[in-house]
Design a protein around this motif. Structure first.
Motif, short mmCIF file in Angstrom:
data_model
loop_
_atom_site.label_atom_id
_atom_site.label_comp_id
_atom_site.label_asym_id
_atom_site.label_seq_id
_atom_site.Cartn_x
_atom_site.Cartn_y
_atom_site.Cartn_z
N ASP A 1 -24.13 10.27 -10.92
CA ASP A 1 -24.87 10.85 -9.80
C ASP A 1 -25.33 12.27 -10.11
O ASP A 1 -26.43 12.68 -9.74
CB ASP A 1 -24.04 10.85 -8.52
CG ASP A 1 -23.78 9.45 -7.99
OD1 ASP A 1 -24.48 8.52 -8.43
OD2 ASP A 1 -22.88 9.30 -7.13
N LEU A 2 -24.50 13.04 -10.80
CA LEU A 2 -24.86 14.41 -11.17
C LEU A 2 -26.03 14.41 -12.15
O LEU A 2 -26.97 15.19 -12.01
CB LEU A 2 -23.66 15.15 -11.77
CG LEU A 2 -23.92 16.57 -12.26
CD1 LEU A 2 -24.45 17.46 -11.14
CD2 LEU A 2 -22.66 17.17 -12.87
N VAL A 3 -26.00 13.50 -13.11
CA VAL A 3 -27.10 13.39 -14.07
C VAL A 3 -28.38 13.03 -13.33
O VAL A 3 -29.45 13.60 -13.61
CB VAL A 3 -26.77 12.36 -15.17
CG1 VAL A 3 -27.99 12.11 -16.07
CG2 VAL A 3 -25.58 12.80 -15.99
N LEU A 4 -28.29 12.11 -12.38
CA LEU A 4 -29.46 11.70 -11.60
C LEU A 4 -30.05 12.90 -10.85
O LEU A 4 -31.26 13.15 -10.90
CB LEU A 4 -29.07 10.59 -10.61
CG LEU A 4 -30.19 10.01 -9.76
CD1 LEU A 4 -31.18 9.25 -10.62
CD2 LEU A 4 -29.61 9.09 -8.70
N VAL A 5 -29.20 13.67 -10.18
CA VAL A 5 -29.66 14.83 -9.43
C VAL A 5 -30.26 15.87 -10.37
O VAL A 5 -31.33 16.43 -10.12
CB VAL A 5 -28.53 15.44 -8.58
CG1 VAL A 5 -28.93 16.79 -8.01
CG2 VAL A 5 -28.15 14.49 -7.45
N MET A 6 -29.60 16.13 -11.48
CA MET A 6 -30.10 17.15 -12.41
C MET A 6 -31.39 16.69 -13.09
O MET A 6 -32.26 17.52 -13.39
CB MET A 6 -29.02 17.51 -13.44
CG MET A 6 -27.87 18.32 -12.84
SD MET A 6 -28.42 19.79 -11.90
CE MET A 6 -29.20 20.75 -13.19
N ASP A 7 -31.53 15.40 -13.33
CA ASP A 7 -32.81 14.90 -13.86
C ASP A 7 -33.93 15.15 -12.85
O ASP A 7 -35.04 15.54 -13.23
CB ASP A 7 -32.72 13.41 -14.19
CG ASP A 7 -32.05 13.13 -15.53
OD1 ASP A 7 -31.81 14.10 -16.29
OD2 ASP A 7 -31.76 11.95 -15.81
N ALA A 8 -33.63 14.96 -11.58
CA ALA A 8 -34.63 15.23 -10.53
C ALA A 8 -34.96 16.72 -10.50
O ALA A 8 -36.12 17.11 -10.37
CB ALA A 8 -34.12 14.77 -9.18
N VAL A 9 -33.94 17.57 -10.64
CA VAL A 9 -34.17 19.02 -10.66
C VAL A 9 -35.03 19.39 -11.87
O VAL A 9 -35.98 20.18 -11.75
CB VAL A 9 -32.83 19.79 -10.66
CG1 VAL A 9 -33.05 21.27 -10.94
CG2 VAL A 9 -32.11 19.60 -9.33
N CYS A 10 -34.72 18.83 -13.03
CA CYS A 10 -35.52 19.10 -14.23
C CYS A 10 -36.97 18.66 -14.01
O CYS A 10 -37.90 19.38 -14.38
CB CYS A 10 -34.93 18.36 -15.45
SG CYS A 10 -33.38 19.07 -16.05
N THR A 11 -37.14 17.50 -13.42
CA THR A 11 -38.50 17.02 -13.13
C THR A 11 -39.21 17.98 -12.20
O THR A 11 -40.37 18.34 -12.42
CB THR A 11 -38.44 15.60 -12.53
OG1 THR A 11 -37.79 14.73 -13.45
CG2 THR A 11 -39.82 15.07 -12.20
#
Length: 163
Positions: A103-113
């Motif tokens: 879930d953290l990776v998912l959120v951080m991928d969204a932040v990076c995007t």
């Protein structure tokens, strides 16, 4: 007396004929003006109908936008409130995960995007190298001017039930 009336009538005939001709010209002019007004009324009615269709379309779009906005606003407020709870220790803890939760990776991928960076945990960790600056960047992000290409990329996350 009859002769006097005849003489008066004979004198008035040119005036009567002139007035009759003027009246006939006025009738012709009024008829033309009435026809012109009827034509303008038809054109106006067509334009009014077209304007009403456009107004109805715009109103429907407005209603749809207001519906979407009313659904999105609570999520935005919740996200802003969550952002306000972040502190440097939270970011440092997240950055130190060798294998972060999915879930953290998912959120951080969204932040990076959102920040127009490459996705992936290594990029996310580099964003969090300076926790204070990272939090500040997120808090000062202009959410009202997100480019449409970024919004399209973010749909991948916003439509994900885990997100």
């Amino acid at each position: 007396m009859v002769d006097g009336l005849k003489k008066t009538l004979i004198l008035l005939i040119p005036n009567i004929e002139e007035k009759t001709a003027a009246t006939q010209a006025m009738v012709v002019d009024l008829t033309k003006q009435t026809e012109d007004a009827a034509e303008i009324e038809k054109t106006t009615a067509v334009e009014e109908a077209a304007a009403k269709l456009i107004f109805d379309d715009v109103s429907a779009i407005k209603t749809d936008c207001e519906k979407v906005l009313s659904e999105a606003m609570p999520a935005l407020k919740k996200a802003l409130a969550a952002l306000d709870t972040l502190n440097k220790n939270d970011i440092t803890e997240m950055k130190n995960y060798a294998t972060p939760p999915e879930d953290l990776v998912l959120v951080m991928d969204a932040v990076c995007t959102l920040l127009d960076k490459k996705t992936g945990w290594p990029e996310a960790k580099s964003l969090m190298n300076n926790p204070g600056a990272f939090i500040s960047e997120l808090q000062q992000y202009d959410k009202d001017k997100i480019p449409s290409r970024i919004i399209k990329k973010l749909k991948k996350y916003t439509e994900d039930p885990k997100f």
